[in-house]
Scaffold this active site. Structure first.
Site, PDB file in Angstrom:
ATOM      1  N   ASN A   1     -15.400   2.573  14.194  1.00  0.00           N
ATOM      2  CA  ASN A   1     -14.755   3.826  14.604  1.00  0.00           C
ATOM      3  C   ASN A   1     -14.915   4.820  13.459  1.00  0.00           C
ATOM      4  O   ASN A   1     -14.299   4.660  12.411  1.00  0.00           O
ATOM      5  CB  ASN A   1     -13.272   3.535  14.898  1.00  0.00           C
TER       6      ASN A   1
ATOM      7  N   HIS B   1      -5.692   4.407  20.705  1.00  0.00           N
ATOM      8  CA  HIS B   1      -5.730   4.191  19.252  1.00  0.00           C
ATOM      9  C   HIS B   1      -4.445   4.704  18.604  1.00  0.00           C
ATOM     10  O   HIS B   1      -3.897   5.723  19.017  1.00  0.00           O
ATOM     11  CB  HIS B   1      -6.950   4.886  18.634  1.00  0.00           C
TER      12      HIS B   1
ATOM     13  N   GLU C   1      -4.299  -3.771  16.694  1.00  0.00           N
ATOM     14  CA  GLU C   1      -4.372  -3.076  15.412  1.00  0.00           C
ATOM     15  C   GLU C   1      -2.970  -2.689  14.943  1.00  0.00           C
ATOM     16  O   GLU C   1      -2.446  -1.642  15.355  1.00  0.00           O
ATOM     17  CB  GLU C   1      -5.197  -1.797  15.554  1.00  0.00           C
TER      18      GLU C   1
ATOM     19  N   GLY D   1      -6.104   1.679   7.771  1.00  0.00           N
ATOM     20  CA  GLY D   1      -6.423   2.631   6.701  1.00  0.00           C
ATOM     21  C   GLY D   1      -5.609   2.444   5.438  1.00  0.00           C
ATOM     22  O   GLY D   1      -5.612   3.295   4.557  1.00  0.00           O
TER      23      GLY D   1
ATOM     24  N   SER E   1      -7.873  -2.481   8.301  1.00  0.00           N
ATOM     25  CA  SER E   1      -8.367  -2.819   6.958  1.00  0.00           C
ATOM     26  C   SER E   1      -9.295  -4.031   6.939  1.00  0.00           C
ATOM     27  O   SER E   1      -9.260  -4.837   6.013  1.00  0.00           O
ATOM     28  CB  SER E   1      -7.199  -2.994   5.982  1.00  0.00           C
TER      29      SER E   1
END
Ligand code: PGA
Length: 231
Positions: A6, A86, A155, A161, A191
């Protein structure tokens, strides 16, 4: 295995093309998905196991929605995979489950592959696994989990991040619980990097990874695909 990148708000037209050509030039065995920004979409002669997808779309073919992109604009680039739900769209941009569901149903009606993202924020994780699963199942509200072109990405928001990936035990626990109801491939994201790809792909019920930051470098992304190929 499915290895997805992504790009989020990274790469321009030229660097995206270089990235796509580089990846497409390799003879990988795994399924590869790449989600560039809209401005860098292009027409490629991609191998059958590599797809160019989009990070978002507005659920119309075309219309009067200033600043948005509909499906007729995507068809020009033969887009056949979309990210929906997302965490950055849910939490940063405030996309509601109702809006997400509209996108899901639209993409489904277009028979497009959907990578559907779910995951809990830190304060929910701190309340334990029951709270985590209850939060995640709410994110499936209205979603057709039996859609045949569905991929689900777990996620955790606190792992995206941050450089802080969820532990193998945490990932395994959630994926196992999702697997009870969901037949679709299950990805983990948050990550993921070259150094932890192998151990994450080795987790029970993990069918691949959705990678942000560490995938923006084409050599690193390629290494992750090679790790999957060699499993
Ligand atoms: P990250 O992002 O790899 O930078 O944590 C993952 C994602 O948002 O899909």
């Amino acid at each position: 295995m499915i290895i997805a990148s992504n790009f989020k708000t990274n790469h321009n037209r030229q660097s995206t093309k270089e990235f796509m050509d580089f990846i497409n030039g390799k003879d990988y065995f795994s399924e590869v998905r790449i989600f560039p920004p809209y401005t860098a979409l292009n027409n490629y002669d991609l191998r059958p196991n590599i797809r160019q997808g989009v990070q978002n779309f507005y659920p119309v073919d075309s219309g009067s929605i200033t600043g948005e992109i509909g499906f007729s604009q995507l068809e020009e680039f033969e887009i056949d995979s979309v990210l929906i739900g997302h965490s950055e769209r849910r939490h940063v941009l405030g996309e509601s489950q109702k809006e997400i569901l509209k996108k899901f149903d639209f993409a489904k009606q277009k028979e497009c592959e959907i990578v559907y993202c779910v995951g809990e924020p830190k304060e929910v994780r701190e309340q334990g696994i029951e709270a985590v699963m209850s939060y995640i199942w709410d994110q499936f509200d209205g979603i057709d989990i039996d859609y045949e072109d569905l991929i689900v990405a777990y996620e955790p928001v606190w792992a995206i991040g941050t450089g802080l990936s969820a532990s193998q035990e945490d990932i395994k626990e959630v994926l196992n619980m999702l697997r009870v109801k969901i037949k679709a491939p299950l990805l983990y994201g948050g990550s993921v990097k070259v150094a932890n790809t192998k151990e994450i792909l080795g987790i029970e019920n993990c069918d691949g990874v959705l990678v942000g930051t560490a995938s923006w470098d084409k050599d690193d992304f390629s290494k992750m695909i090679e790790i999957a190929d060699n499993l």
